[in-house]
Design a protein around this motif. Structure first.
Motif, short mmCIF file in Angstrom:
data_model
loop_
_atom_site.label_atom_id
_atom_site.label_comp_id
_atom_site.label_asym_id
_atom_site.label_seq_id
_atom_site.Cartn_x
_atom_site.Cartn_y
_atom_site.Cartn_z
N ASN A 178 0.83 -1.21 0.00
CA ASN A 178 0.00 0.00 0.00
C ASN A 178 0.86 1.26 0.00
O ASN A 178 0.54 2.24 -0.69
N GLN A 179 1.95 1.25 0.76
CA GLN A 179 2.85 2.41 0.78
C GLN A 179 3.48 2.63 -0.59
O GLN A 179 3.62 3.76 -1.06
N PHE A 180 3.85 1.53 -1.25
CA PHE A 180 4.43 1.65 -2.60
C PHE A 180 3.38 2.21 -3.57
O PHE A 180 3.70 3.05 -4.41
N ASP A 204 0.36 3.84 -8.34
CA ASP A 204 -0.11 2.60 -8.96
C ASP A 204 -1.02 1.87 -7.98
O ASP A 204 -0.57 1.11 -7.14
N HIS A 205 -2.33 2.10 -8.12
CA HIS A 205 -3.32 1.53 -7.21
C HIS A 205 -4.11 0.40 -7.86
O HIS A 205 -5.28 0.19 -7.53
N HIS A 222 -3.06 -5.32 -6.47
CA HIS A 222 -2.10 -5.00 -5.42
C HIS A 222 -2.78 -4.53 -4.12
O HIS A 222 -2.35 -4.91 -3.04
N VAL A 223 -3.80 -3.69 -4.25
CA VAL A 223 -4.32 -2.98 -3.07
C VAL A 223 -5.73 -3.35 -2.63
O VAL A 223 -6.12 -3.01 -1.52
N ASP A 224 -6.50 -4.01 -3.47
CA ASP A 224 -7.87 -4.40 -3.10
C ASP A 224 -7.86 -5.88 -2.69
O ASP A 224 -8.03 -6.78 -3.53
#
Length: 152
Positions: free
Chosen positions: A34-36, A42-43, A47-49
């Motif tokens: 998440n920090q990256f 790039d969400h 990666h994030v969900d």
């Protein structure tokens, strides 16, 4: 595990072609992913969900390929230390590949091989092969030829 120490131009030339060692394994957390994503913008959902990623192609969230590569500067000094130079810089990369994903919650390590050493004005240019391995995976997660310059 302590870093291998290589001293000077002659020490580097003597090590051409050698695998220089491995880092310890490093935990890849969702927080780091998440920090990256925040740092790079790039969400992408893989990666994030976390919930959506469970029904995606990898069965859960995965680290960004460039996140894996960006761990090189943190892990590399734990593998090898080059001495006898006043400073060094990242110069670039020849090839970067991401053959297999890094699932969030997995552990990766870095292996380093010295491919080439070329003398330049006031120093050397080194090409290193960085291989990031995800614990338990059959293929590496990232393989990259990284170029460094060290100056006397």
């Amino acid at each position: 595990m302590s870093a291998r120490v290589i001293t000077g131009v002659d020490g580097l030339k003597a090590a051409i072609g050698e695998h220089l060692g491995y880092s310890e394994y490093f935990d890849v957390s969702q927080e780091r992913v998440n920090q990256f994503a925040e740092a790079t913008g790039d969400h992408q959902w893989i990666h994030v969900d976390v919930e959506r990623a469970k029904s995606g192609p990898f069965g859960g969230p995965i680290a960004h390929g460039y996140l894996t590569l960006s761990l090189g500067p943190m892990l590399y000094p734990t593998v090898v230390r080059i001495e006898g130079f006043s400073m060094g810089v990242n110069y670039g990369a020849n090839k970067i590949r991401f053959p297999s994903p890094v699932p969030v919650g997995s552990k990766i390590r870095l292996g380093v091989k010295l491919l080439e050493v070329e003398e330049i004005a006031n120093g050397v240019q080194m090409t290193m092969e960085f291989t990031f391995e995800c614990q338990g995976a059959s293929k590496p997660s990232c393989v990259a030829e990284i170029i460094f310059r060290s100056y006397i």
